[in-house]
Design a protein around this motif. Structure first.
Motif, PDB file in Angstrom:
ATOM      1  N   TRP A  32       0.828  -1.206   0.000  1.00 15.32           N
ATOM      2  CA  TRP A  32       0.000   0.000   0.000  1.00 15.32           C
ATOM      3  C   TRP A  32       0.868   1.264   0.000  1.00 15.32           C
ATOM      4  O   TRP A  32       0.554   2.233  -0.698  1.00 15.32           O
ATOM      5  CB  TRP A  32      -0.919   0.001   1.223  1.00 15.32           C
ATOM      6  CG  TRP A  32      -2.038  -0.977   1.095  1.00 15.32           C
ATOM      7  CD1 TRP A  32      -1.967  -2.324   1.285  1.00 15.32           C
ATOM      8  CD2 TRP A  32      -3.384  -0.703   0.736  1.00 15.32           C
ATOM      9  NE1 TRP A  32      -3.182  -2.891   1.083  1.00 15.32           N
ATOM     10  CE2 TRP A  32      -4.081  -1.920   0.753  1.00 15.32           C
ATOM     11  CE3 TRP A  32      -4.070   0.459   0.435  1.00 15.32           C
ATOM     12  CZ2 TRP A  32      -5.433  -2.007   0.459  1.00 15.32           C
ATOM     13  CZ3 TRP A  32      -5.421   0.365   0.143  1.00 15.32           C
ATOM     14  CH2 TRP A  32      -6.084  -0.851   0.151  1.00 15.32           C
ATOM     15  N   ILE A  33       1.934   1.262   0.766  1.00 19.28           N
ATOM     16  CA  ILE A  33       2.827   2.427   0.803  1.00 19.28           C
ATOM     17  C   ILE A  33       3.543   2.563  -0.536  1.00 19.28           C
ATOM     18  O   ILE A  33       3.788   3.677  -1.016  1.00 19.28           O
ATOM     19  CB  ILE A  33       3.803   2.324   1.985  1.00 19.28           C
ATOM     20  CG1 ILE A  33       2.997   2.376   3.292  1.00 19.28           C
ATOM     21  CG2 ILE A  33       4.827   3.442   1.954  1.00 19.28           C
ATOM     22  CD1 ILE A  33       3.796   2.089   4.532  1.00 19.28           C
ATOM     23  N   GLY A  34       3.853   1.424  -1.165  1.00 18.64           N
ATOM     24  CA  GLY A  34       4.414   1.463  -2.517  1.00 18.64           C
ATOM     25  C   GLY A  34       3.436   2.092  -3.505  1.00 18.64           C
ATOM     26  O   GLY A  34       3.835   2.809  -4.422  1.00 18.64           O
ATOM     27  N   LEU A  64      -2.591   7.498   4.757  1.00 26.05           N
ATOM     28  CA  LEU A  64      -3.917   7.125   4.260  1.00 26.05           C
ATOM     29  C   LEU A  64      -3.922   5.675   3.771  1.00 26.05           C
ATOM     30  O   LEU A  64      -4.855   4.916   4.056  1.00 26.05           O
ATOM     31  CB  LEU A  64      -4.346   8.069   3.136  1.00 26.05           C
ATOM     32  CG  LEU A  64      -5.693   7.775   2.486  1.00 26.05           C
ATOM     33  CD1 LEU A  64      -6.820   7.979   3.495  1.00 26.05           C
ATOM     34  CD2 LEU A  64      -5.897   8.656   1.267  1.00 26.05           C
ATOM     35  N   ALA A  65      -2.877   5.284   3.057  1.00 29.49           N
ATOM     36  CA  ALA A  65      -2.779   3.909   2.544  1.00 29.49           C
ATOM     37  C   ALA A  65      -2.702   2.908   3.691  1.00 29.49           C
ATOM     38  O   ALA A  65      -3.298   1.835   3.626  1.00 29.49           O
ATOM     39  CB  ALA A  65      -1.560   3.774   1.633  1.00 29.49           C
ATOM     40  N   TRP A  66      -1.974   3.248   4.748  1.00 29.16           N
ATOM     41  CA  TRP A  66      -1.877   2.338   5.885  1.00 29.16           C
ATOM     42  C   TRP A  66      -3.248   2.140   6.525  1.00 29.16           C
ATOM     43  O   TRP A  66      -3.643   1.021   6.828  1.00 29.16           O
ATOM     44  CB  TRP A  66      -0.875   2.865   6.907  1.00 29.16           C
ATOM     45  CG  TRP A  66      -0.677   1.900   8.017  1.00 29.16           C
ATOM     46  CD1 TRP A  66       0.154   0.817   8.026  1.00 29.16           C
ATOM     47  CD2 TRP A  66      -1.352   1.898   9.279  1.00 29.16           C
ATOM     48  NE1 TRP A  66       0.045   0.149   9.210  1.00 29.16           N
ATOM     49  CE2 TRP A  66      -0.881   0.784  10.007  1.00 29.16           C
ATOM     50  CE3 TRP A  66      -2.290   2.713   9.866  1.00 29.16           C
ATOM     51  CZ2 TRP A  66      -1.321   0.482  11.284  1.00 29.16           C
ATOM     52  CZ3 TRP A  66      -2.740   2.407  11.134  1.00 29.16           C
ATOM     53  CH2 TRP A  66      -2.251   1.308  11.830  1.00 29.16           C
ATOM     54  N   PHE A  67      -3.979   3.254   6.727  1.00 28.58           N
ATOM     55  CA  PHE A  67      -5.323   3.130   7.304  1.00 28.58           C
ATOM     56  C   PHE A  67      -6.253   2.335   6.389  1.00 28.58           C
ATOM     57  O   PHE A  67      -7.052   1.520   6.855  1.00 28.58           O
ATOM     58  CB  PHE A  67      -5.919   4.501   7.617  1.00 28.58           C
ATOM     59  CG  PHE A  67      -5.402   5.078   8.899  1.00 28.58           C
ATOM     60  CD1 PHE A  67      -5.692   4.479  10.121  1.00 28.58           C
ATOM     61  CD2 PHE A  67      -4.616   6.210   8.892  1.00 28.58           C
ATOM     62  CE1 PHE A  67      -5.210   5.006  11.312  1.00 28.58           C
ATOM     63  CE2 PHE A  67      -4.131   6.756  10.078  1.00 28.58           C
ATOM     64  CZ  PHE A  67      -4.425   6.143  11.283  1.00 28.58           C
ATOM     65  N   LEU A  68      -6.154   2.551   5.087  1.00 26.88           N
ATOM     66  CA  LEU A  68      -6.973   1.778   4.154  1.00 26.88           C
ATOM     67  C   LEU A  68      -6.613   0.298   4.196  1.00 26.88           C
ATOM     68  O   LEU A  68      -7.491  -0.559   4.107  1.00 26.88           O
ATOM     69  CB  LEU A  68      -6.817   2.324   2.730  1.00 26.88           C
ATOM     70  CG  LEU A  68      -7.528   3.636   2.442  1.00 26.88           C
ATOM     71  CD1 LEU A  68      -7.182   4.140   1.044  1.00 26.88           C
ATOM     72  CD2 LEU A  68      -9.027   3.467   2.583  1.00 26.88           C
ATOM     73  N   SER A  69      -5.317  -0.001   4.341  1.00 22.60           N
ATOM     74  CA  SER A  69      -4.912  -1.416   4.416  1.00 22.60           C
ATOM     75  C   SER A  69      -5.490  -2.077   5.659  1.00 22.60           C
ATOM     76  O   SER A  69      -5.880  -3.240   5.627  1.00 22.60           O
ATOM     77  CB  SER A  69      -3.388  -1.546   4.387  1.00 22.60           C
ATOM     78  OG  SER A  69      -2.820  -1.130   5.621  1.00 22.60           O
ATOM     79  N   ARG A  70      -5.555  -1.370   6.769  1.00 21.55           N
ATOM     80  CA  ARG A  70      -6.163  -1.918   7.992  1.00 21.55           C
ATOM     81  C   ARG A  70      -7.656  -2.123   7.804  1.00 21.55           C
ATOM     82  O   ARG A  70      -8.230  -3.071   8.297  1.00 21.55           O
ATOM     83  CB  ARG A  70      -5.920  -1.007   9.196  1.00 21.55           C
ATOM     84  CG  ARG A  70      -4.471  -0.794   9.563  1.00 21.55           C
ATOM     85  CD  ARG A  70      -3.780  -2.078   9.964  1.00 21.55           C
ATOM     86  NE  ARG A  70      -3.006  -2.521   8.821  1.00 21.55           N
ATOM     87  CZ  ARG A  70      -2.669  -3.766   8.553  1.00 21.55           C
ATOM     88  NH1 ARG A  70      -3.008  -4.733   9.323  1.00 21.55           N
ATOM     89  NH2 ARG A  70      -1.966  -4.085   7.487  1.00 21.55           N
ATOM     90  N   LEU A  71      -8.303  -1.186   7.097  1.00 19.09           N
ATOM     91  CA  LEU A  71      -9.728  -1.298   6.841  1.00 19.09           C
ATOM     92  C   LEU A  71     -10.029  -2.514   5.969  1.00 19.09           C
ATOM     93  O   LEU A  71     -10.970  -3.263   6.241  1.00 19.09           O
ATOM     94  CB  LEU A  71     -10.232  -0.017   6.173  1.00 19.09           C
ATOM     95  CG  LEU A  71     -11.725   0.090   5.906  1.00 19.09           C
ATOM     96  CD1 LEU A  71     -12.476   0.171   7.229  1.00 19.09           C
ATOM     97  CD2 LEU A  71     -12.022   1.306   5.053  1.00 19.09           C
ATOM     98  N   VAL A  72      -9.232  -2.710   4.938  1.00 20.50           N
ATOM     99  CA  VAL A  72      -9.424  -3.848   4.044  1.00 20.50           C
ATOM    100  C   VAL A  72      -9.092  -5.159   4.751  1.00 20.50           C
ATOM    101  O   VAL A  72      -9.717  -6.188   4.501  1.00 20.50           O
ATOM    102  CB  VAL A  72      -8.564  -3.683   2.770  1.00 20.50           C
ATOM    103  CG1 VAL A  72      -8.543  -4.937   1.936  1.00 20.50           C
ATOM    104  CG2 VAL A  72      -9.088  -2.522   1.953  1.00 20.50           C
TER     105      VAL A  72
END
Length: 146
Positions: A32-34, A64-72
């Motif tokens: 996600w960070i990539g 934002l990507a880290w939070f989205l990865s946790r959500l997914v």
């Protein structure tokens, strides 16, 4: 001579490095960070922005990507397959099976698909009897007459 300048392909290189790290480190966070780095690289290709703005945008997108990865990564607790992953016997709770071998002295065998399971019941039952799976004890299915 002009100083070092961060270009779009630097960000894409960082995105590839982070994606490669994902193969060795679990969690899908680097992927996600990539993606955040790839987006900043695309922006740097399309618009001439300074390094400070690129770095700020990368930081914001990475968070934002880290939070989205946790959500997914959250799983639906009602998803039966996810709840019984790596606990195969629990997938058969409630299923009706036919005995391959009679239940004698409390134990017998039943076929589920291409696998034969050891089963246990309180009462002896003949071969070919229909049984319902009521519980699991390790690799032993607990059954009762159906």
């Amino acid at each position: 001579m002009e100083g070092f300048r961060v270009l779009y392909w630097h960000w894409w290189g960082l995105a590839l490095i982070l994606a490669a790290l994902e193969m060795f480190l679990p969690g899908a966070a680097f992927l996600w960070i990539g993606g955040a780095a790839a987006i900043v690289g695309l922006l740097a290709l399309l618009v001439d922005v300074g390094f400070a703005i690129q770095l700020f945008l990368f930081g914001a997108l990475a968070v934002l990507a880290w939070f989205l990865s946790r959500l997914v990564a959250r799983r639906d607790p009602t998803d039966v397959h996810a709840a019984t992953l790596n606990r195969r016997g629990e997938q058969y709770l409630g299923h009706v099976l036919i005995l391959d071998a009679a239940i004698e002295n409390g134990f017998g065998r039943a076929r589920v698909g291409d696998t034969v399971w050891r089963v246990a019941a309180a009462a002896d039952l003949p071969q070919g009897a229909r049984v319902r799976v009521t519980g699991v004890d390790g690799a032993l299915l607990l059954v009762e007459a159906a």
